[in-house]
Design a protein around this motif. Structure first.
Motif, PDB file in Angstrom:
ATOM      1  N   ASP A   1      25.077 -22.530 -18.380  1.00 11.91           N
ATOM      2  CA  ASP A   1      24.822 -21.790 -17.154  1.00 11.91           C
ATOM      3  C   ASP A   1      23.384 -22.044 -16.722  1.00 11.91           C
ATOM      4  O   ASP A   1      22.439 -21.671 -17.433  1.00 11.91           O
ATOM      5  N   VAL A   2      23.185 -22.689 -15.580  1.00 12.62           N
ATOM      6  CA  VAL A   2      21.840 -22.947 -15.076  1.00 12.62           C
ATOM      7  C   VAL A   2      21.328 -21.682 -14.397  1.00 12.62           C
ATOM      8  O   VAL A   2      21.973 -21.134 -13.500  1.00 12.62           O
ATOM      9  N   VAL A   3      20.162 -21.210 -14.836  1.00 16.92           N
ATOM     10  CA  VAL A   3      19.568 -19.979 -14.312  1.00 16.92           C
ATOM     11  C   VAL A   3      18.364 -20.349 -13.455  1.00 16.92           C
ATOM     12  O   VAL A   3      17.475 -21.074 -13.899  1.00 16.92           O
ATOM     13  N   LYS A   4      18.345 -19.825 -12.231  1.00 23.37           N
ATOM     14  CA  LYS A   4      17.340 -20.264 -11.266  1.00 23.37           C
ATOM     15  C   LYS A   4      16.174 -19.301 -11.078  1.00 23.37           C
ATOM     16  O   LYS A   4      15.151 -19.685 -10.519  1.00 23.37           O
ATOM     17  N   SER A   5      16.305 -18.065 -11.516  1.00 19.99           N
ATOM     18  CA  SER A   5      15.224 -17.100 -11.280  1.00 19.99           C
ATOM     19  C   SER A   5      14.723 -16.493 -12.577  1.00 19.99           C
ATOM     20  O   SER A   5      15.479 -16.333 -13.544  1.00 19.99           O
ATOM     21  N   ARG A   6      13.446 -16.149 -12.578  1.00 26.22           N
ATOM     22  CA  ARG A   6      12.831 -15.544 -13.756  1.00 26.22           C
ATOM     23  C   ARG A   6      13.483 -14.195 -14.084  1.00 26.22           C
ATOM     24  O   ARG A   6      13.706 -13.865 -15.247  1.00 26.22           O
ATOM     25  N   VAL A   7      13.791 -13.421 -13.042  1.00 24.13           N
ATOM     26  CA  VAL A   7      14.410 -12.112 -13.250  1.00 24.13           C
ATOM     27  C   VAL A   7      15.737 -12.258 -13.992  1.00 24.13           C
ATOM     28  O   VAL A   7      16.038 -11.508 -14.923  1.00 24.13           O
ATOM     29  N   THR A   8      16.521 -13.270 -13.607  1.00 25.63           N
ATOM     30  CA  THR A   8      17.810 -13.481 -14.252  1.00 25.63           C
ATOM     31  C   THR A   8      17.639 -13.949 -15.687  1.00 25.63           C
ATOM     32  O   THR A   8      18.408 -13.581 -16.571  1.00 25.63           O
ATOM     33  N   VAL A   9      16.618 -14.760 -15.943  1.00 21.01           N
ATOM     34  CA  VAL A   9      16.341 -15.215 -17.308  1.00 21.01           C
ATOM     35  C   VAL A   9      16.059 -14.018 -18.213  1.00 21.01           C
ATOM     36  O   VAL A   9      16.637 -13.889 -19.296  1.00 21.01           O
ATOM     37  N   VAL A  10      15.181 -13.128 -17.771  1.00 24.89           N
ATOM     38  CA  VAL A  10      14.829 -11.952 -18.576  1.00 24.89           C
ATOM     39  C   VAL A  10      16.062 -11.069 -18.784  1.00 24.89           C
ATOM     40  O   VAL A  10      16.297 -10.551 -19.885  1.00 24.89           O
ATOM     41  N   LYS A  11      16.859 -10.918 -17.727  1.00 23.78           N
ATOM     42  CA  LYS A  11      18.079 -10.105 -17.834  1.00 23.78           C
ATOM     43  C   LYS A  11      19.047 -10.709 -18.847  1.00 23.78           C
ATOM     44  O   LYS A  11      19.619 -10.002 -19.673  1.00 23.78           O
ATOM     45  N   ARG A  12      19.224 -12.031 -18.786  1.00 21.19           N
ATOM     46  CA  ARG A  12      20.149 -12.690 -19.698  1.00 21.19           C
ATOM     47  C   ARG A  12      19.650 -12.568 -21.144  1.00 21.19           C
ATOM     48  O   ARG A  12      20.447 -12.340 -22.062  1.00 21.19           O
ATOM     49  N   ILE A  13      18.360 -12.726 -21.366  1.00 25.20           N
ATOM     50  CA  ILE A  13      17.803 -12.599 -22.715  1.00 25.20           C
ATOM     51  C   ILE A  13      18.027 -11.189 -23.255  1.00 25.20           C
ATOM     52  O   ILE A  13      18.439 -11.000 -24.403  1.00 25.20           O
ATOM     53  N   ALA A  14      17.768 -10.193 -22.409  1.00 30.82           N
ATOM     54  CA  ALA A  14      17.972  -8.806 -22.835  1.00 30.82           C
ATOM     55  C   ALA A  14      19.439  -8.554 -23.182  1.00 30.82           C
ATOM     56  O   ALA A  14      19.753  -7.871 -24.168  1.00 30.82           O
TER      57      ALA A  14
END
Length: 351
Positions: free
Chosen positions: A110-123
């Motif tokens: 899954d390619v993630v384009k925004s920093r907010v989504t990266v942090v959400k996915r990690i959490a």
């Protein structure tokens, strides 16, 4: 912004092509009659009335039909934007509630384009951890996942956390007390790397974590074939280079372990404190024999690279050396190939 781009942006807010043309014409006129707008847009005067009423309902224009001919005014753009912002703000709670109910499954890649989504996915991944996780995170962003890490540790998850890009003034160890099992720090910046339960992973470049306006992309994935490779890269390229700053107390025994690495870590700590331990494990021979059997013996040594001093021969080697009646054998975790046995279930007990 040219007219074409502006038109496209307005259509994103639900305006039709004719509504956009009409609104832009009213904006340019400031104040106009339906006939004047009809001449500019090339539509009928009756259609202008209909569109103007719709635009008035959305807060884009004001219509005065108490005068003859009817006058149409464009509302100040800042008021229009405030109205649109209020509409979005009202929608956000409902959208968030529904999104949480319909969270889609992670795709294999899954390619993630925004920093907010990266942090959400990690959490999300950390919150789903059942047995172990590895995480490399810049020191200034550790707080963004602190709560999720603490809850994971409380669930008994092995959390190996590398805090990178630490300030020259040093790192406050209290920041990681209770939020990790072992912590290492490194003054250099590294990619943000997360692996969870040998199943999920996230890799993000440094620039994407540090800045919100970047064209860099992250990858989130659910691939059991890929995650062990990423763990090996994490342990060999970054973990071994960093400074050990924190080790949590081992679990009280007896304890059953969902992570073989966690069992090796605790066995190492107990042995170093001269506390003899016994292991009971469900194992299969690494030679390929599919038969399971229960192995019980005394743990006399470990090979590991989780804490100093490291005693393994390569980054992902984690081994229990077990004394049986017939001699010593080596036991590894799932996927092991150097050890004589591969363990699928393991319990440590004080001797």
């Amino acid at each position: 912004m040219n007219d074409l781009t502006l038109s496209e942006q307005l259509r994103h807010f639900g305006l039709s092509e004719k509504e956009v043309d009409t609104y832009l014409a009213i904006l340019e006129q400031g104040e106009a009659t339906a006939s004047e707008i009809a001449d500019v847009t090339g539509v009928s005067k009756r259609y202008v009335y209909s569109i103007s009423e719709a635009l008035e309902d959305r807060g884009f224009v004001d219509v005065d039909d108490h005068v003859v001919p009817t006058k149409i005014w464009a509302r100040p753009p800042e008021e229009v934007m405030a109205t649109l912002t209020d509409e979005l703000a009202v929608m956000e709670p409902a959208l968030s509630e529904r999104y949480s109910r319909t969270e889609r499954d992670v795709q294999q890649f899954d390619v993630v384009k925004s920093r907010v989504t990266v942090v959400k996915r990690i959490a999300e991944f950390i919150s789903a951890a059942d047995s172990e996780l590895t995480l490399s995170v810049p020191s200034e962003h550790l707080t963004e996942v602190r709560d999720e890490l603490q809850e994971a540790v409380e669930r008994g998850v092995l959390a190996l956390v590398l805090v990178n890009d630490t300030p020259p003034s040093g790192f406050d160890i209290e920041e990681v007390d209770g939020v990790a099992t072992v912590v290492r720090t490194w003054e250099h910046a590294t990619p943000l790397i997360l692996t969870v339960d040998q199943q999920y992973g996230v890799v993000a470049p440094v620039e994407m974590v540090a800045r919100s306006n970047t064209d860099q992309r992250a990858i989130a994935f659910a691939q059991q074939q890929i995650v062990p490779v990423l763990v090996g890269s994490f342990m060999g390229n970054y973990w071994s280079m960093a400074d050990e700053v924190y080790i949590a107390e081992p679990r009280s025994l007896p304890a059953e372990y969902r992570s073989f690495r966690h069992a090796v870590l605790d066995a190492t700590l107990h042995l170093r404190d001269n506390r003899p331990i016994t292991v009971e494990a469900t194992v299969t021979p690494s030679s390929g024999d599919p038969d399971h059997k229960t192995l019980t013996g005394t743990v006399v040594d470990t090979y590991q690279g989780l804490i100093e001093p490291m005693t393994n021969d390569f980054p992902v080697q984690n081994t229990l050396v077990v004394e049986l009646e017939g001699g010593r054998v080596t036991v590894g975790g799932p996927g092991s190939f150097l050890e004589e046995y591969e363990a699928s279930k393991i319990t440590l007990t004080p001797q």
